[in-house]
Design a protein around this motif. Sequence first.
Motif, PDB file in Angstrom:
ATOM      1  N   ALA A 262      22.243  15.311  -9.125  1.00 47.04           N
ATOM      2  CA  ALA A 262      21.758  16.607  -8.652  1.00 47.04           C
ATOM      3  C   ALA A 262      22.781  17.692  -8.931  1.00 47.04           C
ATOM      4  CB  ALA A 262      21.458  16.514  -7.150  1.00 47.04           C
ATOM      5  N   GLY A 263      22.266  18.897  -9.299  1.00 45.53           N
ATOM      6  CA  GLY A 263      23.158  20.002  -9.625  1.00 45.53           C
ATOM      7  C   GLY A 263      23.452  20.912  -8.466  1.00 45.53           C
ATOM      8  N   ASN A 264      22.851  20.665  -7.290  1.00 43.97           N
ATOM      9  CA  ASN A 264      23.062  21.511  -6.115  1.00 43.97           C
ATOM     10  C   ASN A 264      24.336  21.057  -5.409  1.00 43.97           C
ATOM     11  OD1 ASN A 264      22.465  23.536  -4.273  1.00 43.97           O
ATOM     12  ND2 ASN A 264      21.189  22.198  -3.012  1.00 43.97           N
ATOM     13  N   VAL A 265      25.480  21.375  -6.035  1.00 43.58           N
ATOM     14  CA  VAL A 265      26.754  20.830  -5.569  1.00 43.58           C
ATOM     15  C   VAL A 265      27.834  21.906  -5.560  1.00 43.58           C
ATOM     16  CG1 VAL A 265      26.207  18.540  -6.484  1.00 43.58           C
ATOM     17  CG2 VAL A 265      27.491  20.161  -7.893  1.00 43.58           C
ATOM     18  N   LEU A 266      28.913  21.598  -4.850  1.00 40.62           N
ATOM     19  CA  LEU A 266      30.161  22.352  -4.917  1.00 40.62           C
ATOM     20  C   LEU A 266      31.245  21.368  -5.349  1.00 40.62           C
ATOM     21  CD1 LEU A 266      30.031  24.459  -1.609  1.00 40.62           C
ATOM     22  CD2 LEU A 266      29.494  25.235  -3.936  1.00 40.62           C
ATOM     23  N   ASN A 267      32.103  21.778  -6.275  1.00 36.30           N
ATOM     24  CA  ASN A 267      33.159  20.899  -6.768  1.00 36.30           C
ATOM     25  C   ASN A 267      34.537  21.429  -6.378  1.00 36.30           C
ATOM     26  OD1 ASN A 267      31.314  19.168  -8.366  1.00 36.30           O
ATOM     27  ND2 ASN A 267      31.041  21.022  -9.597  1.00 36.30           N
ATOM     28  N   PHE A 268      35.480  20.516  -6.271  1.00 34.25           N
ATOM     29  CA  PHE A 268      36.846  20.895  -5.926  1.00 34.25           C
ATOM     30  C   PHE A 268      37.827  20.075  -6.750  1.00 34.25           C
ATOM     31  CE2 PHE A 268      40.632  20.292  -3.075  1.00 34.25           C
ATOM     32  CZ  PHE A 268      41.125  21.584  -3.210  1.00 34.25           C
ATOM     33  N   ASP A 269      38.672  20.766  -7.505  1.00 32.82           N
ATOM     34  CA  ASP A 269      39.673  20.103  -8.347  1.00 32.82           C
ATOM     35  C   ASP A 269      40.934  19.848  -7.528  1.00 32.82           C
ATOM     36  OD1 ASP A 269      41.336  19.153 -10.276  1.00 32.82           O
ATOM     37  OD2 ASP A 269      41.249  20.929 -11.575  1.00 32.82           O
ATOM     38  N   ALA A 270      41.019  18.649  -6.966  1.00 29.78           N
ATOM     39  CA  ALA A 270      42.173  18.294  -6.136  1.00 29.78           C
ATOM     40  C   ALA A 270      43.439  18.110  -6.967  1.00 29.78           C
ATOM     41  CB  ALA A 270      41.876  17.020  -5.347  1.00 29.78           C
ATOM     42  N   ASN A 271      43.299  17.954  -8.286  1.00 33.02           N
ATOM     43  CA  ASN A 271      44.473  17.831  -9.152  1.00 33.02           C
ATOM     44  C   ASN A 271      45.346  19.083  -9.098  1.00 33.02           C
ATOM     45  OD1 ASN A 271      43.646  15.271 -10.276  1.00 33.02           O
ATOM     46  ND2 ASN A 271      42.134  16.393 -11.490  1.00 33.02           N
TER      47      ASN A 271
ATOM     48  N   LEU B 207      25.113  19.015  -1.856  1.00 35.21           N
ATOM     49  CA  LEU B 207      24.449  19.710  -0.746  1.00 35.21           C
ATOM     50  C   LEU B 207      23.126  19.056  -0.372  1.00 35.21           C
ATOM     51  CD1 LEU B 207      25.197  23.287  -2.072  1.00 35.21           C
ATOM     52  CD2 LEU B 207      26.251  22.264  -0.065  1.00 35.21           C
ATOM     53  N   ASP B 208      22.335  18.661  -1.367  1.00 32.59           N
ATOM     54  CA  ASP B 208      21.045  18.016  -1.092  1.00 32.59           C
ATOM     55  C   ASP B 208      21.235  16.686  -0.374  1.00 32.59           C
ATOM     56  OD1 ASP B 208      19.594  20.056  -2.241  1.00 32.59           O
ATOM     57  OD2 ASP B 208      19.578  19.139  -4.235  1.00 32.59           O
TER      58      ASP B 208
ATOM     59  N   ILE C 252      26.904  28.066  -6.460  1.00 29.88           N
ATOM     60  CA  ILE C 252      26.570  26.635  -6.471  1.00 29.88           C
ATOM     61  C   ILE C 252      26.723  26.050  -7.877  1.00 29.88           C
ATOM     62  CG2 ILE C 252      24.659  24.993  -6.231  1.00 29.88           C
ATOM     63  CD1 ILE C 252      23.696  26.603  -3.849  1.00 29.88           C
ATOM     64  N   GLY C 253      27.370  24.893  -7.940  1.00 32.33           N
ATOM     65  CA  GLY C 253      27.631  24.229  -9.208  1.00 32.33           C
ATOM     66  C   GLY C 253      29.015  24.508  -9.760  1.00 32.33           C
ATOM     67  N   ASP C 254      29.714  25.506  -9.186  1.00 27.85           N
ATOM     68  CA  ASP C 254      31.046  25.868  -9.666  1.00 27.85           C
ATOM     69  C   ASP C 254      32.125  24.965  -9.060  1.00 27.85           C
ATOM     70  OD1 ASP C 254      29.854  27.823 -11.095  1.00 27.85           O
ATOM     71  OD2 ASP C 254      30.597  29.503  -9.919  1.00 27.85           O
TER      72      ASP C 254
END
Length: 365
Positions: A67-76, A121-122, A156-158
């Motif tokens: 699903a594309g209804n997401v938030l991403n986080f680059d922990a690196n 999110l979904d 959303i999606g970023d």
Amino acid sequence: MFKKIMSVMLAVIMLMSIAMIATSAAQVEIADNSADAIAEVAADAIAEVAADGAADTGADAGAETGAGNVLNFDANSTGWKNFKKIFCYIWAYGGDSFFAWQAKASACTDTDGDGVWTYDLDAKGVSLEAGVLYAVIFSNENQMQTYDLLFDTSVIGDTAYCDGTEYENPKDSTKTGQAAFWKGQDSAKYGPVKCITSIGNVVGTCIPSTTSPQAMYESFLKETLDNARTHSGKDDQTLLDDTAKALDLKQENVSEAIKATGVSVDWSADKSSLEKGMNDEATKPVDGGNGGNGGSGSQGGSGSEGGTTGTTGGSGSTGGSGGSTKTGSGSTTKTGQETTVLFIMLGVMIAAAGVIAISRKRDRA
């Protein structure tokens, strides 16, 4: 003698009726309290199971469908070490959070192990509304966290990331927070929330669409000025000028703010280092493209659970649901008890009338 015996019996019957009424009332209260307790426990249990269920089943569905209804986080990008979990804490800015701090339903996933964590999110049952301003904090189980980051549904999606920027904690100047930004987004529109700290410094890049620079400055004068005077090491003239300049305010903006708040300050436009005139745009809510406010007013929090800027509150929806359940259970229980009491009292009255009739016949005889 017979009259005395009848009198005693009648008194006993009346006392018994009073006792029965009292007992019945106590039973009603117990029933009500029991129903209330059951309703409250049930509501809490249902809410917890629903959140956990959404987290468990949703996570599997998200992995399968991508699903594309997401938030991403680059922990690196954070420099964090020795952690195994990342959480995504979201709330309507100035309003309520979706889940408790680091709840299971706030957990992110990194299925490919590349260090970029995803919050579906979904899968978590989180529905974001267009036109509402939100904020998010990313954290790990070691209580390391990012500074409040603003966004709306257009983000959303970023992917959020850190670039090494740290801000003074708005509530405690002895602490700092690591700023997070959205890749490919203008940080003035969707970025770390801009605010005035407890000692008058301005941090962040994005003024919330729910306020204006002028309104922020006036709140500072009313609520934080005394603390800033004590701990900033600046006199009034320097303090007011420095804070105003960081918000792009001019001399007349400061004069208007002092007049509007009624504070007593040792500040003079003649000595000010600010540009002369009035910045009219600073009096209007910032049109950063980040929508309006869907929250219900600031509900100050503190520490990691309340958000860095103290704008997070708890959800009131659970309490409302519990209240309606409580009312229904109480009224049903009480009705049955009142009917029973009515029949008991009627029987006591008939018995008392019979005793009086027998007593009169005995007297005539």
